[in-house]
Enzyme design. Structure first.
Site, PDB file in Angstrom:
ATOM      1  CG  LEU A  22      15.224  -6.433   5.548  1.00  0.00           C
ATOM      2  CD1 LEU A  22      15.945  -5.936   4.244  1.00  0.00           C
ATOM      3  CD2 LEU A  22      16.362  -7.079   6.333  1.00  0.00           C
ATOM      4  CB  ALA A  23      12.294  -0.901   7.978  1.00  0.00           C
TER       5      ALA A  23
ATOM      6  CG  LEU B  38      16.434  -6.680   0.322  1.00  0.00           C
ATOM      7  CD1 LEU B  38      17.401  -7.677  -0.129  1.00  0.00           C
ATOM      8  CD2 LEU B  38      15.382  -7.135   1.352  1.00  0.00           C
TER       9      LEU B  38
ATOM     10  CG  HIS C  24       7.547  -7.426  -6.253  1.00  0.00           C
ATOM     11  ND1 HIS C  24       7.961  -8.596  -5.395  1.00  0.00           N
ATOM     12  CD2 HIS C  24       8.978  -6.702  -6.256  1.00  0.00           C
ATOM     13  CE1 HIS C  24       9.157  -8.787  -4.973  1.00  0.00           C
ATOM     14  NE2 HIS C  24       9.698  -7.623  -5.472  1.00  0.00           N
TER      15      HIS C  24
ATOM     16  CG  HIS D  79       9.178  -8.352  -9.997  1.00  0.00           C
ATOM     17  ND1 HIS D  79       9.532  -9.169 -10.891  1.00  0.00           N
ATOM     18  CD2 HIS D  79      10.211  -7.990  -9.197  1.00  0.00           C
ATOM     19  CE1 HIS D  79      10.875  -9.577 -10.813  1.00  0.00           C
ATOM     20  NE2 HIS D  79      11.330  -8.687  -9.685  1.00  0.00           N
TER      21      HIS D  79
ATOM     22  CD  GLU E 259       6.856  -2.691   0.192  1.00  0.00           C
ATOM     23  OE1 GLU E 259       7.239  -3.857   0.830  1.00  0.00           O
ATOM     24  OE2 GLU E 259       5.919  -2.995  -0.741  1.00  0.00           O
TER      25      GLU E 259
ATOM     26  N   GLY F 226       6.224  -3.858  13.333  1.00  0.00           N
ATOM     27  CA  GLY F 226       6.837  -4.707  12.348  1.00  0.00           C
ATOM     28  C   GLY F 226       8.295  -5.059  12.623  1.00  0.00           C
TER      29      GLY F 226
ATOM     30  CB  SER G 195      15.597 -13.410  -8.211  1.00  0.00           C
ATOM     31  OG  SER G 195      16.313 -12.353  -8.328  1.00  0.00           O
TER      32      SER G 195
ATOM     33  NE  ARG H 269      12.355  -5.300  -9.641  1.00  0.00           N
ATOM     34  CZ  ARG H 269      12.691  -5.746  -8.485  1.00  0.00           C
ATOM     35  NH1 ARG H 269      11.645  -5.279  -7.598  1.00  0.00           N
ATOM     36  NH2 ARG H 269      13.529  -6.477  -8.090  1.00  0.00           N
TER      37      ARG H 269
END
Lengths: 658, 222, 255
Positions: free
Chosen positions: A43-44, A462, A422, A266, A446, A40, A284, A330
């Site tokens: 970001l991570a 993030l 979400h 979400h 995640e 993957g 958003s 949320r």
């Protein structure tokens, strides 16, 4: 097996520093001999692969997309939190830590969350240094905005494309390491199993999605950064390709799955328009800063929203939660929307939507602008025009996106929104070092369960992805690999590799040979419907039990009647999808099982049996203050392990946003 | 980075196009200016004087070498870029609507340039070759004005010249502002100005050039 | 918004793999709602193809919200179809009307070889980034984020350039198959920021060298790329690329 989270001793705010001070190190010469696989490139994954490459490890990174830049982190819109306190509004590491534990409804591990809050500030520094163009004020310094569940402005952003900018930053760092030869990139490759030797993760079997051939890859450690599993619901804001397969294969190879039922719905997504719908699009959460959410006070009101006068509108979030108003977390906002729609106050053709209205914000900004530019007695139209420009600068791309999808102009008529799946707080169980229950197998971002408890605050995903990749794994992985320096590379001709690859290929052939009648997509849709109806925003015992039965049936049907066209050894997206849906079906069962076991309401998990008189979620700390870590023992067989949660600092109270 | 590397890279070759383009743009001002002397209607006296100066002054003759070098570089680079660009898309689209995203003349610089090249061959053979022959054979000074009258007395030649001028217009209309973009100048305030100047320039130059064969053919001047 | 249903004829490029020769196939698709996205319409067709025992059309797509840059179709003679500043996945069927014929082709470029049907290989873009599309800063080396103030205009311009999603529509639409908008956007983003300054020269020289190697064509300033770019990336970024290259090419001491 007792779960050891390996939380360092000492005071909360010293744990991470202490850990870093005492962690084992690997010398540079040895790093060159150690191989790491990263699955993957969101970001991570991208940040981990880049950082480990910089340290000198030999890294192989895998993604199923055609380029690492396309991972779904790219779609995150609103922003990234960091306890910088640039706004001087009382923010601190402690507050971010506190807000995150509270926002997660006291189901997160304090030590992990504190570390997350600590490294948050370094993330912003790192990203700016990489050239991430965050929004700035006229003085040239960084700008912030506020997000749901908090009362300070700590969110850094780049218009409505923060995830994109952060991912491209991490991607460029990754590509730099590819150029330097420290990372080898495998695009259009999908991990299909973990290879374990002597109980440790030692590599993966990956499939080249272009020619369909399976490949064996060795490593001293494997990092899963494969994202969440929201697509188990079929309709979600995840990308079409987002899947649980890597994590699920790891789960079946011994990694425990933590809190699978914790799903984030979400509140602000574009509503479903029909049966053809393939995915849902998020608007958003930052929109809730300026938009006001309402429904008509009258049931089944079919008037146009602009025709409904102010006094006939129910701003139900402001009414129910005066302290936080439209900025409640949320889970709270989502349930409130569902409640109104279920009661018959919903709007739009499907009546499954509420309004998100910017009229007031536009006029408010317009008046400020008129004042600033010295326009005395500006008329309504002028004020509207000026205000529209401000709103456009803040959210222009979101408004455009809304208009493209719905064909309506949200500057003139309120947006219609409805909650949608979400994010998944659950994921592979990991200890403080992000290691799963399989030695040498790690989960980041995640894909793990660790930091968000039962509900994630906006702009924290993030933060967590980058924290894990840039600032946590480079330390914790060394602690493991320091003991592996004597392990030389194991040949991929080792029996374990041959055996695992054989199993993978047998499963692929089995799928191809079913040659049934129903398409993969139709199974996915059916699964999604079961999950959304019975394991969605509200869950109850009866429904969950039914869902488990239905899913088992669906699984049987899938394995006897699915139709996959084409061949194995070619580019075959239907086969790729079939493997993923098969895993989603199994995961769905576990999610329902977990939801059934957790007979309390907390965060995104709402059990109808556990609510207060006025319909708010009711937590049960006496019985459920634990992380549910599920061990797989074969087909539909699981054992539940509990990691007890103790709260040293943030004492659990019933969350109140009133 | 060697010079060779610089000038053979994609952007380096664009620079050659842009630089030589601007050089040729400047040349056209002089060319059009001198030729416009015929409009004084003095039987070509001033015009011939200017022509004589241009062909006998050593500075001008030195610059002429530069002019030809620039022209040839522009032509060769242009042709080679056109062919190279063709190779970048080996399979053409079955259905393409380029008019939705760009102007026809911006996409047709290769063809316009080729037309201009053909025109140039004719143009040089009409005027340049004879002048040079006269110059080096040491005969009496060449009467360029006379030659113009002779050449432009033929109707189809005048038509060919007009075709050449129209090609020139579109080539300049795109090329003028394009050269600035290529040389790295794109500015919210200055680019609109450059575009306007480019349009005015292309119009004036081409109207002047078009008027010459027409005016002579119709004997507005003699 | 009024919606309606329509019947369409689709003419789609089918190509088994990189080696084989492709051809167009024609498919009728009926009862398509104007509320569907273009890709959902293809989903409907694919489901039908599978049910009839045929191979579905392979196409790249992922986020379906216009940001990942994976979708890549040349629809009715335009990259990403008829809408401006839009990706294929965000194109909705209300852009068409009953009875329309829609031609769908893959990106056509020597640097983007076809993988299958409408799927192309854009790894050339990754290699261009590898050549220098980054700032060389190792994790942990950064100074405080507010230590260097940046002119808001520069930061905004950098952001606008950085909005590129790497879809390749610029290459697909350019008559020369040029990648200058893609490269210009990245070079501009990093050139506009003080953080990018130390590597300015080598970055632009190396990225252009790689771009040339990949077989992209050359920019002739038709500006078709800007018109078709789903993120509206400005051609002023190409001018900045040219200027950076000129400066770097003339001043660098490295051979």
């Amino acid at each position: 097996m007792a779960l050891d989270a390996k939380i360092p001793k000492g005071e909360m705010d010293k744990k991470w520093t202490d850990y870093k001070g005492h962690v084992k190190l690997v010398n540079p010469a040895n790093k060159r001999k150690l191989e790491v696989i990263v699955v993957g490139t969101g970001l991570a994954g991208a940040s981990a692969a880049a950082s480990l490459g910089e340290l000198g490890y030999k890294v192989k990174a895998f993604c199923f997309q055609d380029s690492p830049r396309r991972a779904h982190s790219i779609a995150a819109q609103g922003g990234i939190n960091a306890a910088k306190n640039y706004q001087n509004d009382g923010d601190s590491v402690f507050r971010l830590f506190y807000d995150t534990v509270k926002g997660g409804d006291y189901r997160a591990r304090e030590a992990n969350v504190h570390r997350l809050a600590e490294v948050s500030t370094s993330i912003i520094d790192q990203c700016v240094a990489q050239g991430v163009p965050f929004a700035r004020e006229y003085g040239g310094l960084l700008s912030n905005r506020s997000f749901g569940g908090t009362q300070v402005q700590r969110t850094f952003y780049a218009a409505g494309q923060t995830g994109q900018q952060l991912l491209l930053g991490a991607y460029s760092a990754l590509e730099r390491q590819v150029a330097l030869g420290n990372v080898k990139m495998y695009s259009r490759h999908e991990m299909l199993d973990i290879v374990k030797i002597d109980g440790k993760a030692r590599g993966i079997i990956a499939r080249n999605l272009v020619n369909g051939k399976t490949e064996r890859h060795f490593a001293h450690a494997v990092l899963l950064c494969s994202g969440g599993y929201g697509n188990v619901f079929y309709l979600s804001t995840n990308a079409m390709g987002s899947n649980v397969t890597a994590a699920w294969k790891a789960h079946k190879k011994g990694a425990f799955f933590g809190n699978p039922c914790f799903t984030q719905i979400h509140p602000t997504c574009i509503p479903v328009s029909g049966d053809h719908q393939s995915k849902l699009t998020l608007m958003s959460e930052s929109l809730r800063n300026d938009g006001r959410i309402w429904v008509p006070k009258q049931k089944n009101d079919n008037r146009k929203p602009t025709d409904i006068p102010e006094e006939e509108r129910d701003y139900y979030l402001e009414r129910r939660y005066p302290a936080f108003g439209n900025l409640v977390p949320r889970d709270v906002a989502s349930r409130a929307a569902k409640e109104r729609c279920d009661e018959g106050y919903g709007v739009g053709t499907t009546k499954m939507a509420v309004y998100l209205d910017f009229k007031d914000a536009i006029m408010r900004y317009g008046r400020t602008e008129a004042g600033k530019t010295g326009i005395a007695n500006a008329d309504e139209n002028k004020i509207f025009e000026l205000g529209k420009q401000v709103v456009e600068e803040k959210y222009g791309n979101l408004f455009e996106m809304y208009e493209k999808i719905t064909g309506e102009n949200p500057y003139l008529t309120p947006m219609r929104i409805y909650p949608a799946v979400h994010y998944t707080m659950g994921g592979l169980w990991v200890d403080y070092e992000l290691q799963t229950t399989v030695p040498g197998l790690y989960a980041l971002g995640e894909a793990n369960f660790s930091d968000h408890g039962a509900n994630r605050l906006g702009a924290s995903a993030l933060m967590q992805g980058l924290a894990d990749g840039y600032f946590v794994i480079p330390y914790t992985l060394g602690n493991y690999l320091a003991d592996e320096i004597r392990t030389s590379s194991i040949s991929t001709d080792h029996d374990a590799f041959i055996q695992t690859e054989k199993e993978v290929n047998e499963r692929l052939s089995k799928l191809m040979n079913i040659k049934g009648k129903q398409t993969v997509e139709s199974f996915h849709k059916k699964l999604g419907k079961i999950m959304w109806d019975k394991c969605g925003m509200a869950r109850n015992e009866q429904g969950l039990k039914q869902a488990i039965d239905e899913i088992r049936q669906l699984k049987q049907e899938f394995w006897s009647d699915v139709r996959i066209p084409g061949e194995i050894n070619e580019f075959n997206p239907e086969l790729d999808k079939a493997g993923r849906v098969a895993d989603f079906i199994e995961l769905g069962e576990l999610m329902c099982l977990d939801a059934l076991d957790r007979n309390e309401s907390c965060g995104g998990h709402f059990r109808e049996e556990s609510q207060t008189e006025d319909g708010e979620a009711k937590r049960d700390d006496d019985n459920f203050s634990y992380v549910a870590a599920w061990q797989n023992n074969g087909d539909s067989q699981w054992t539940l392990h509990k990691e007890g949660l103790s709260f040293e600092i943030v004492k659990p109270t019933q969350r109140s946003y009133k | 980075m060697t010079w060779k590397h610089f000038f053979t890279s994609s952007i380096g070759r664009k620079f050659i196009m842009g630089f030589t383009g601007i050089f040729l743009i400047l040349f056209l001002i002089i060319h059009a200016g001198i030729n416009s002397c015929i409009f004084l209607n003095d039987h070509g006296v001033t015009f011939n004087k200017m022509a004589h100066f241009m062909s006998h002054n050593w500075i001008m003759r030195f610059l002429e070498i530069g002019l030809f070098a620039g022209l040839i570089a522009h032509i060769i680079q242009g042709l080679s870029l056109t062919f190279q660009n063709k190779k970048a898309r080996p399979v053409e689209y079955y259905f393409n609507q380029p008019s939705k995203n760009s102007k026809w003349y911006s996409r047709s610089m290769g063809i316009l340039g080729t037309l201009l090249l053909l025109f140039l061959v004719m143009h040089l053979s009409h005027f340049y070759v004879d002048t040079k022959v006269a110059l080096y054979s040491g005969d009496k000074p060449h009467d360029l004005f006379d030659e113009m009258k002779e050449v432009f007395s033929i109707k189809w030649v005048v038509i060919l010249y007009l075709v050449g001028v129209v090609s020139l217009f579109w080539h300049l209309y795109h090329g003028f502002q394009s050269a600035f973009q290529t040389l790295g100048i794109n500015h919210k305030r200055y680019t609109p100005l450059i575009k306007t100047i480019g349009t005015v320039y292309a119009l004036i130059i081409c109207i002047l050039f078009a008027l010459m064969p027409v005016a002579i053919h119709l004997q507005w001047i003699n | 918004m009024e919606h309606y249903n329509m019947n369409l004829t689709l003419k789609v490029w089918r190509q088994k793999n990189n080696q084989s020769k492709g051809k167009f196939e024609t498919y009728p698709v009926n009862n398509i709602s104007s509320e569907m996205s273009f890709l959902e319409m293809i989903d409907v067709l694919n489901e039908k193809l599978i049910e009839e025992g045929n191979e579905p059309i392979a196409f790249d797509h992922d986020c379906r919200e216009g940001i990942c840059g994976m979708c890549s179709m040349f629809i009715n003679g335009q990259a990403h179809g008829p809408w401006q500043q839009n990706t294929t996945c965000q194109l909705h069927m209300r852009a068409f009307k009953d009875g329309d014929t829609i031609v769908v082709e893959p990106w056509r470029s020597a640097a983007f070889p076809v993988v299958k049907d409408l799927v192309v290989d854009r790894s050339s873009f990754d290699r261009i980034i590898q050549a220098g599309g980054y700032i060389s800063v190792n994790t942990g080396n950064a100074v405080d984020a507010n230590a260097i103030p940046i002119d808001k205009k520069d930061a905004d311009d950098a952001f606008m350039a950085a909005a590129c999603i790497g879809c390749g529509a610029c290459v697909a639409t350019c008559k020369n198959g040029s990648a200058m908008l893609f490269v210009g956007a990245k070079v501009s983003q990093l050139a506009l920021l003080p953080q990018g300054a130390p590597e300015k020269e080598s970055r632009v020289l190396n990225m252009i060298a790689q771009m040339d190697k990949e077989g992209f064509g050359n920019c002739t300033n038709t500006y078709a790329c800007e018109a078709e770019c789903p993120k509206g990336i400005s051609v002023s970024n190409i001018a900045r690329l040219n200027a950076e290259y000129l400066k770097a090419g003339l001043t660098t001491e490295e051979k």
